[in-house]
Write an enzyme that holds these catalytic residues in place. Structure first.
Site, PDB file in Angstrom:
ATOM      1  N   LYS A  94       0.884  -1.395   0.140  1.00  0.00           N
ATOM      2  CA  LYS A  94       0.039   0.088   0.048  1.00  0.00           C
ATOM      3  C   LYS A  94       0.767   1.149  -0.004  1.00  0.00           C
ATOM      4  CE  LYS A  94      -4.335  -2.062   1.911  1.00  0.00           C
ATOM      5  NZ  LYS A  94      -3.686  -3.265   2.532  1.00  0.00           N
TER       6      LYS A  94
HETATM    7  P1  BMP Z   1      -8.689 -11.059   6.673  1.00  0.00           P
HETATM    8  O1  BMP Z   1      -9.137 -11.918   5.671  1.00  0.00           O
HETATM    9  O2  BMP Z   1      -7.726 -11.672   7.718  1.00  0.00           O
HETATM   10  O3  BMP Z   1      -9.505  -9.931   7.297  1.00  0.00           O
HETATM   11  O4  BMP Z   1      -7.321 -10.346   6.131  1.00  0.00           O
HETATM   12  C1  BMP Z   1      -7.815  -9.398   4.961  1.00  0.00           C
HETATM   13  C2  BMP Z   1      -6.598  -9.070   4.159  1.00  0.00           C
HETATM   14  O5  BMP Z   1      -6.901  -7.994   3.122  1.00  0.00           O
HETATM   15  C3  BMP Z   1      -5.502  -8.215   5.064  1.00  0.00           C
HETATM   16  O6  BMP Z   1      -4.093  -8.543   4.533  1.00  0.00           O
HETATM   17  C4  BMP Z   1      -5.600  -6.546   4.864  1.00  0.00           C
HETATM   18  O7  BMP Z   1      -4.149  -6.017   5.049  1.00  0.00           O
HETATM   19  C5  BMP Z   1      -6.203  -6.706   3.327  1.00  0.00           C
HETATM   20  N1  BMP Z   1      -7.063  -5.679   2.987  1.00  0.00           N
HETATM   21  C6  BMP Z   1      -8.262  -5.669   3.460  1.00  0.00           C
HETATM   22  O8  BMP Z   1      -8.661  -6.355   4.574  1.00  0.00           O
HETATM   23  N2  BMP Z   1      -9.313  -4.656   3.021  1.00  0.00           N
HETATM   24  C7  BMP Z   1      -8.925  -3.718   2.207  1.00  0.00           C
HETATM   25  O9  BMP Z   1      -9.607  -3.050   1.850  1.00  0.00           O
HETATM   26  C8  BMP Z   1      -7.661  -3.806   1.587  1.00  0.00           C
HETATM   27  C9  BMP Z   1      -6.728  -4.908   2.023  1.00  0.00           C
HETATM   28  O10 BMP Z   1      -5.676  -5.088   1.393  1.00  0.00           O
END
Ligand code: BMP
Length: 259
Positions: A94
């Site tokens: 990012k």
């Molecule tokens: P999780 O499914 O455990 O919530 O992880 C989501 C992942 O996606 C994380 O690595 C986070 O940085 C990324 N992410 C997100 O959740 N929402 C966004 O809008 C953008 C992301 O990159």
């Protein structure tokens, strides 16, 4: 043209970015539109996870800076696992600074992201300079996912910012693999890939603002081409089995969408 009804196989012809074409091919070969968010903090956990879920994913998304025992040789091992299982390495950095600083963050430091990550994420907030910085590195086989929306509650990324981000992506279509977003924002551009995080088997949220939609909702209503699943897989007792399950559910939801 409606990207949402077009098979991935036909969309390859519309790709201006080499990595998006390559990614579509991997997705078709593996019948997988699953990206794992490998958010673990120990190197051994990351490598184990990558090897276990490898057969079921098209992308391994890292936050390389959360590893507590990172050493540069980790990268070669990760690359080997990626090659063994035919998935791409994707650093969710990012980037969000001025071009010059992004150039340093992308190419230098302990992580040397440009030397291994075929895809990175970037915010559009600081303008074109940031994309010029990534584009300017000597390798032309790079891809960027631009953030046009986020999955978190109360996000300030919306409205005109979201629309301008899509414009920037189209302007930089040789570099941009796709868009990270929560809604079908660019249905008329089949060469761009929609990457959607915030996915679990059931809708819900965590205690820090993350919001989840189900597989069916993100694929059939929200326009996702690739779904990002982190804790839905990493916290399960059998990540390999869980990844395989997500892969099948996501692929079936995609097939239904293009019917
Ligand atoms: P999780 O499914 O455990 O919530 O992880 C989501 C992942 O996606 C994380 O690595 C986070 O940085 C990324 N992410 C997100 O959740 N929402 C966004 O809008 C953008 C992301 O990159």
């Amino acid at each position: 043209i409606d990207r949402l009804r077009m098979p991935y196989s036909e969309r390859i012809d519309y790709c201006k970015n080499k990595v998006s074409a390559k990614l579509f091919k991997i997705m078709l070969e593996k019948k997988s539109n699953l990206c794992i968010a490998a958010d673990v903090t120990a190197v051994s956990e990351l490598l184990d996870l990558a090897d276990q879920v490898g057969p079921h994913i098209c992308l391994l998304k890292t936050h390389i800076d959360i590893l507590e025992d990172f050493t540069p040789d980790v990268i070669q091992t990760l690359k080997d696992i990626a090659e063994k299982h035919n998935f791409l390495l994707f650093e969710d950095r990012k980037f969000a600074d001025i071009g010059k600083t992004v150039q340093l963050q992308y190419n230098k430091g302990v992580y040397r992201i440009s030397s291994w990550a075929e895809i990175v994420t970037a915010h559009s907030v600081t303008g074109n300079g940031l994309l010029d910085a990534i584009k300017g590195s000597d390798n032309d086989t790079k891809g960027v996912f631009l953030l046009a929306e986020t999955s978190s509650a109360g996000s300030l990324i919306n409205g005109a910012y979201t629309q301008s981000t899509i414009k920037m992506a189209l302007q930089y279509n040789e570099l941009v693999t796709g868009i990270v977003c929560q809604n079908p924002l660019f249905t008329e551009h089949p060469g761009l890939i929609q990457l959607t995080p915030g996915v679990q088997l059931q809708a819900g949220k965590d205690n820090l603002g993350q919001q989840y939609n189900s597989v069916e909702v993100v694929m059939q209503e929200k326009g996702a081409d690739i779904a990002v699943v982190g804790r839905g897989i990493t916290l399960s007792t059998d990540p390999a089995k869980s990844a395989e399950n997500y892969k099948k559910l996501l692929w079936n939801a995609y097939l239904k969408r293009i019917e």
